[in-house]
Scaffold this motif. Sequence first.
Motif, PDB file in Angstrom:
ATOM      1  N   THR A 340      15.012  14.299  23.403  1.00 52.99           N
ATOM      2  CA  THR A 340      14.269  13.652  22.321  1.00 52.99           C
ATOM      3  C   THR A 340      12.877  14.271  22.204  1.00 52.99           C
ATOM      4  O   THR A 340      12.384  14.922  23.124  1.00 52.99           O
ATOM      5  N   VAL A 341      12.244  14.025  21.060  1.00 47.92           N
ATOM      6  CA  VAL A 341      10.845  14.384  20.851  1.00 47.92           C
ATOM      7  C   VAL A 341      10.214  13.241  20.061  1.00 47.92           C
ATOM      8  O   VAL A 341      10.876  12.643  19.199  1.00 47.92           O
ATOM      9  N   THR A 342       8.975  12.910  20.348  1.00 54.45           N
ATOM     10  CA  THR A 342       8.324  11.749  19.741  1.00 54.45           C
ATOM     11  C   THR A 342       7.195  12.164  18.801  1.00 54.45           C
ATOM     12  O   THR A 342       6.299  12.926  19.190  1.00 54.45           O
ATOM     13  N   VAL A 343       7.255  11.648  17.581  1.00 54.48           N
ATOM     14  CA  VAL A 343       6.148  11.786  16.635  1.00 54.48           C
ATOM     15  C   VAL A 343       5.291  10.536  16.787  1.00 54.48           C
ATOM     16  O   VAL A 343       5.760   9.423  16.543  1.00 54.48           O
ATOM     17  N   THR A 344       4.053  10.690  17.194  1.00 56.57           N
ATOM     18  CA  THR A 344       3.191   9.545  17.450  1.00 56.57           C
ATOM     19  C   THR A 344       2.755   8.886  16.140  1.00 56.57           C
ATOM     20  O   THR A 344       2.789   9.491  15.066  1.00 56.57           O
ATOM     21  N   ALA A 345       2.319   7.629  16.245  1.00 50.80           N
ATOM     22  CA  ALA A 345       1.893   6.862  15.082  1.00 50.80           C
ATOM     23  C   ALA A 345       0.783   7.587  14.325  1.00 50.80           C
ATOM     24  O   ALA A 345      -0.104   8.198  14.921  1.00 50.80           O
ATOM     25  N   ASN A 346       0.859   7.524  12.984  1.00 51.90           N
ATOM     26  CA  ASN A 346      -0.131   8.117  12.077  1.00 51.90           C
ATOM     27  C   ASN A 346      -0.239   9.637  12.187  1.00 51.90           C
ATOM     28  O   ASN A 346      -1.244  10.216  11.792  1.00 51.90           O
ATOM     29  N   SER A 347       0.810  10.271  12.731  1.00 52.86           N
ATOM     30  CA  SER A 347       0.876  11.737  12.726  1.00 52.86           C
ATOM     31  C   SER A 347       2.145  12.149  11.994  1.00 52.86           C
ATOM     32  O   SER A 347       3.022  11.329  11.734  1.00 52.86           O
ATOM     33  N   LEU A 348       2.247  13.429  11.676  1.00 52.76           N
ATOM     34  CA  LEU A 348       3.367  13.893  10.863  1.00 52.76           C
ATOM     35  C   LEU A 348       4.413  14.677  11.632  1.00 52.76           C
ATOM     36  O   LEU A 348       5.544  14.788  11.182  1.00 52.76           O
ATOM     37  N   SER A 349       4.053  15.276  12.755  1.00 49.10           N
ATOM     38  CA  SER A 349       4.977  16.221  13.383  1.00 49.10           C
ATOM     39  C   SER A 349       4.889  16.184  14.900  1.00 49.10           C
ATOM     40  O   SER A 349       3.961  15.597  15.469  1.00 49.10           O
ATOM     41  N   ALA A 350       5.863  16.846  15.520  1.00 49.39           N
ATOM     42  CA  ALA A 350       5.889  17.022  16.977  1.00 49.39           C
ATOM     43  C   ALA A 350       6.511  18.382  17.284  1.00 49.39           C
ATOM     44  O   ALA A 350       7.343  18.882  16.522  1.00 49.39           O
ATOM     45  N   LYS A 351       6.107  18.971  18.390  1.00 48.09           N
ATOM     46  CA  LYS A 351       6.598  20.292  18.789  1.00 48.09           C
ATOM     47  C   LYS A 351       7.425  20.194  20.067  1.00 48.09           C
ATOM     48  O   LYS A 351       7.192  19.323  20.905  1.00 48.09           O
ATOM     49  N   PHE A 352       8.370  21.126  20.210  1.00 46.26           N
ATOM     50  CA  PHE A 352       9.181  21.208  21.425  1.00 46.26           C
ATOM     51  C   PHE A 352       9.693  22.638  21.569  1.00 46.26           C
ATOM     52  O   PHE A 352       9.618  23.437  20.616  1.00 46.26           O
ATOM     53  N   ASP A 353      10.233  22.967  22.737  1.00 48.10           N
ATOM     54  CA  ASP A 353      10.731  24.322  23.021  1.00 48.10           C
ATOM     55  C   ASP A 353      12.242  24.346  23.180  1.00 48.10           C
ATOM     56  O   ASP A 353      12.845  23.417  23.746  1.00 48.10           O
ATOM     57  N   PHE A 354      12.824  25.401  22.672  1.00 49.30           N
ATOM     58  CA  PHE A 354      14.234  25.722  22.909  1.00 49.30           C
ATOM     59  C   PHE A 354      14.291  26.955  23.795  1.00 49.30           C
ATOM     60  O   PHE A 354      13.603  27.941  23.534  1.00 49.30           O
ATOM     61  N   THR A 355      15.114  26.898  24.852  1.00 49.72           N
ATOM     62  CA  THR A 355      15.295  28.047  25.736  1.00 49.72           C
ATOM     63  C   THR A 355      16.744  28.502  25.644  1.00 49.72           C
ATOM     64  O   THR A 355      17.674  27.724  25.915  1.00 49.72           O
ATOM     65  N   ALA A 356      16.921  29.755  25.219  1.00 48.58           N
ATOM     66  CA  ALA A 356      18.276  30.284  25.047  1.00 48.58           C
ATOM     67  C   ALA A 356      18.973  30.414  26.391  1.00 48.58           C
ATOM     68  O   ALA A 356      18.358  30.744  27.407  1.00 48.58           O
ATOM     69  N   GLY A 357      20.272  30.142  26.393  1.00 51.31           N
ATOM     70  CA  GLY A 357      21.067  30.288  27.613  1.00 51.31           C
ATOM     71  C   GLY A 357      21.450  31.742  27.849  1.00 51.31           C
ATOM     72  O   GLY A 357      20.997  32.648  27.143  1.00 51.31           O
ATOM     73  N   SER A 358      22.296  31.929  28.834  1.00 49.23           N
ATOM     74  CA  SER A 358      22.726  33.287  29.199  1.00 49.23           C
ATOM     75  C   SER A 358      23.958  33.727  28.433  1.00 49.23           C
ATOM     76  O   SER A 358      24.381  34.881  28.523  1.00 49.23           O
ATOM     77  N   THR A 359      24.549  32.811  27.675  1.00 46.71           N
ATOM     78  CA  THR A 359      25.756  33.138  26.912  1.00 46.71           C
ATOM     79  C   THR A 359      25.396  33.409  25.458  1.00 46.71           C
ATOM     80  O   THR A 359      24.710  32.609  24.818  1.00 46.71           O
ATOM     81  N   GLY A 360      25.851  34.524  24.959  1.00 48.72           N
ATOM     82  CA  GLY A 360      25.610  34.828  23.559  1.00 48.72           C
ATOM     83  C   GLY A 360      26.429  33.927  22.663  1.00 48.72           C
ATOM     84  O   GLY A 360      27.459  33.388  23.060  1.00 48.72           O
ATOM     85  N   GLY A 361      25.964  33.742  21.450  1.00 48.49           N
ATOM     86  CA  GLY A 361      26.715  32.933  20.516  1.00 48.49           C
ATOM     87  C   GLY A 361      25.847  32.456  19.368  1.00 48.49           C
ATOM     88  O   GLY A 361      24.649  32.730  19.305  1.00 48.49           O
ATOM     89  N   GLU A 362      26.476  31.735  18.449  1.00 48.48           N
ATOM     90  CA  GLU A 362      25.782  31.193  17.291  1.00 48.48           C
ATOM     91  C   GLU A 362      26.061  29.702  17.188  1.00 48.48           C
ATOM     92  O   GLU A 362      27.113  29.226  17.587  1.00 48.48           O
ATOM     93  N   GLY A 363      25.117  28.978  16.627  1.00 43.19           N
ATOM     94  CA  GLY A 363      25.283  27.543  16.478  1.00 43.19           C
ATOM     95  C   GLY A 363      24.088  26.965  15.752  1.00 43.19           C
ATOM     96  O   GLY A 363      23.446  27.639  14.935  1.00 43.19           O
ATOM     97  N   GLN A 364      23.753  25.710  16.070  1.00 52.08           N
ATOM     98  CA  GLN A 364      22.629  25.082  15.405  1.00 52.08           C
ATOM     99  C   GLN A 364      21.922  24.088  16.322  1.00 52.08           C
ATOM    100  O   GLN A 364      22.530  23.533  17.244  1.00 52.08           O
ATOM    101  N   LEU A 365      20.662  23.915  16.018  1.00 55.74           N
ATOM    102  CA  LEU A 365      19.846  22.907  16.677  1.00 55.74           C
ATOM    103  C   LEU A 365      19.697  21.758  15.691  1.00 55.74           C
ATOM    104  O   LEU A 365      19.271  21.959  14.549  1.00 55.74           O
ATOM    105  N   VAL A 366      20.050  20.530  16.121  1.00 55.55           N
ATOM    106  CA  VAL A 366      20.087  19.387  15.221  1.00 55.55           C
ATOM    107  C   VAL A 366      19.056  18.350  15.644  1.00 55.55           C
ATOM    108  O   VAL A 366      18.958  17.992  16.827  1.00 55.55           O
ATOM    109  N   ALA A 367      18.273  17.858  14.655  1.00 55.84           N
ATOM    110  CA  ALA A 367      17.338  16.752  14.861  1.00 55.84           C
ATOM    111  C   ALA A 367      17.842  15.570  14.046  1.00 55.84           C
ATOM    112  O   ALA A 367      18.226  15.730  12.878  1.00 55.84           O
ATOM    113  N   ALA A 368      17.849  14.353  14.644  1.00 52.07           N
ATOM    114  CA  ALA A 368      18.408  13.179  13.963  1.00 52.07           C
ATOM    115  C   ALA A 368      17.460  11.995  14.092  1.00 52.07           C
ATOM    116  O   ALA A 368      16.834  11.777  15.127  1.00 52.07           O
ATOM    117  N   LEU A 369      17.364  11.204  12.977  1.00 49.55           N
ATOM    118  CA  LEU A 369      16.534  10.003  12.952  1.00 49.55           C
ATOM    119  C   LEU A 369      17.170   8.994  12.008  1.00 49.55           C
ATOM    120  O   LEU A 369      17.353   9.275  10.811  1.00 49.55           O
TER     121      LEU A 369
END
Length: 585
Positions: A340-369
């Motif tokens: 999860t990632v938290t957007v604090t009150a009265n702010s618009l955005s939040a940042k986080f990091d993605f670290t690629a694994g050792s296996t090649g491939g394609e897919g997607q990163l999904v955010a849900a609310l």
Amino acid sequence: MPWSFRQMLAPLSALLLLMSACGDDPEPRPVCGNGIVEAGETCDDGNRNNNDSCDNSCRRPTPDAGTGEDAGTEDDAGTGEEDGGIVEDDAGTTEDAGTGEDDAGTTEDAGTGEDDAGTTEDAGTGEDDAGTTEDGGSGEPDSGTAEDGGSGEPDSGTDAGTGEDDAGTDAGTDVDAGTDAGTVQVSLDSFGPTGTFARTGTTGATFPEALTVRLREDAPAEVWVEVTSSSAVLNVQGGLVRIAPGERSATVQVTANLAADPETDKATLTATLGNDTRDATVRVLAADQAAELSTLSPEVISVSAGQTQGFTVELDVPPAQDTVIQLALEPASLGTVPATVTVTANSLSAKFDFTAGSTGGEGQLVAALNGQSIAAAVQVSGGGSSTGHIVISEFAPAGPGGAGDEFIELYNPTSSAVDISGWKLQYKSATGTTGYNSSFALPAGSVIAPRSYFLVVSTGYASSSGNTVTGNANWGGTIAMGGSAGHVRLGYPEMALTDAITSPLVVDTVGYGSNANQPEGTRIATVPPVAGSYERKASAISTVESMTTGADALQGNGHDSNDNSADFILRPTRQPQNASSAAEP
């Protein structure tokens, strides 16, 4: 008597007078007021009004009434002598007709004995007259005098633009109490940022950033900036923002009220200082307005295994409370992200990091609310596949069977089989400077399948009862590696012992031990246990644990950054693989 009869009598009277004159009667007495100058009369203006130059006896005063000098004589007007308006005694001269005193406009007023209006002293006042010698602009004070507006001296209600202080001094003067906008030589620099938010029913700064008014220079005195609003949903108390002396900026405090203008939820604020104006828009939110997902950026990424990429998730409006957003990778093998990632009150955005694994491939990163989701496309170049060439994947310069218990394992990280017939394996001592010492050419028919291995061993390895994985080729006694330091390399059939490490014929090189002098990048300074080996990583983030018992154990050995110390780990126990071993990954 009717007026018509009077008109008939007048000529009849004149006729009778004429007839009487023709006789020998005595000379008649003059009739004063008949409009005829007769004997014994000096004037007859047809009336008996004493308020003119012909009195009720039809005689002109001789000399001028009360003066002894006649107007129209040598003292007459227009003569160049003592005419009206000249120095001598006519009407408008030194003495007035019949008064014996100075005429109006002269030194003294008619009949007053005092100075006339327009003279040195006012009629009957004894005080200086407005417009006299001491009049405005003359150099002496009077009401609206020389100390009047524009004179450079103060007077009551000193005029704007005089350069002097007065109560409520107008804008544009030097300084006045509660310095007015546009004074003290300051100017407006900025007003923003635009596009901020306020929540209805509250008073305070806007968010996620505070709306700020800024000057181009520090305020030398208190400065007030006027701020007006385009809508009643938002206002600034008093319509003014104060910037303290010595400061350059101030935060704008706003009051929001959606009920004040139900037709809009947005207002444009205009800041004005002198001739400078700046605009900024502010959106007013409901007290419980829900936030929704807006963007996930970047929208597309392509990274190598082990690489870290930052992401930002943004909402459409700042939430009133901390808001938790769910994160997931599809498939999960693409790498790792926080749950999860938290957007604090009265702010618009939040940042986080993605670290690629050792296996090649394609897919997607999904955010849900709250049942809504957005996604970013992710492509990972798995393992060391990006190297695109055969690599030395594991080797041991000694082993449980002794100093001669040696092997060199090769790995094909590409998606195609590679024929390595005639390719050469070479060895050089740790400190040698004249080239490599020995060379072994791989036999004909040597082929490495995609993501597969090929094992080359020494005679000592083959005779050791502890090695259960057989070699695909045996160099016999041609190569004798140093147990604690040295160099091994792989190259094309044309590669000579004297070719430099930078030669295009050299495919891969490894320098190990504390004094290896020609490694790729930095040498592998430490030595594995007797039963262990040097093994190439599956990805940049691979560790001893992940390569031996963890997630990278079956992910191949394709990571190649051209830095030996960064690309290899020390295995506690060797694990040679040959052409019959399972492909990885």
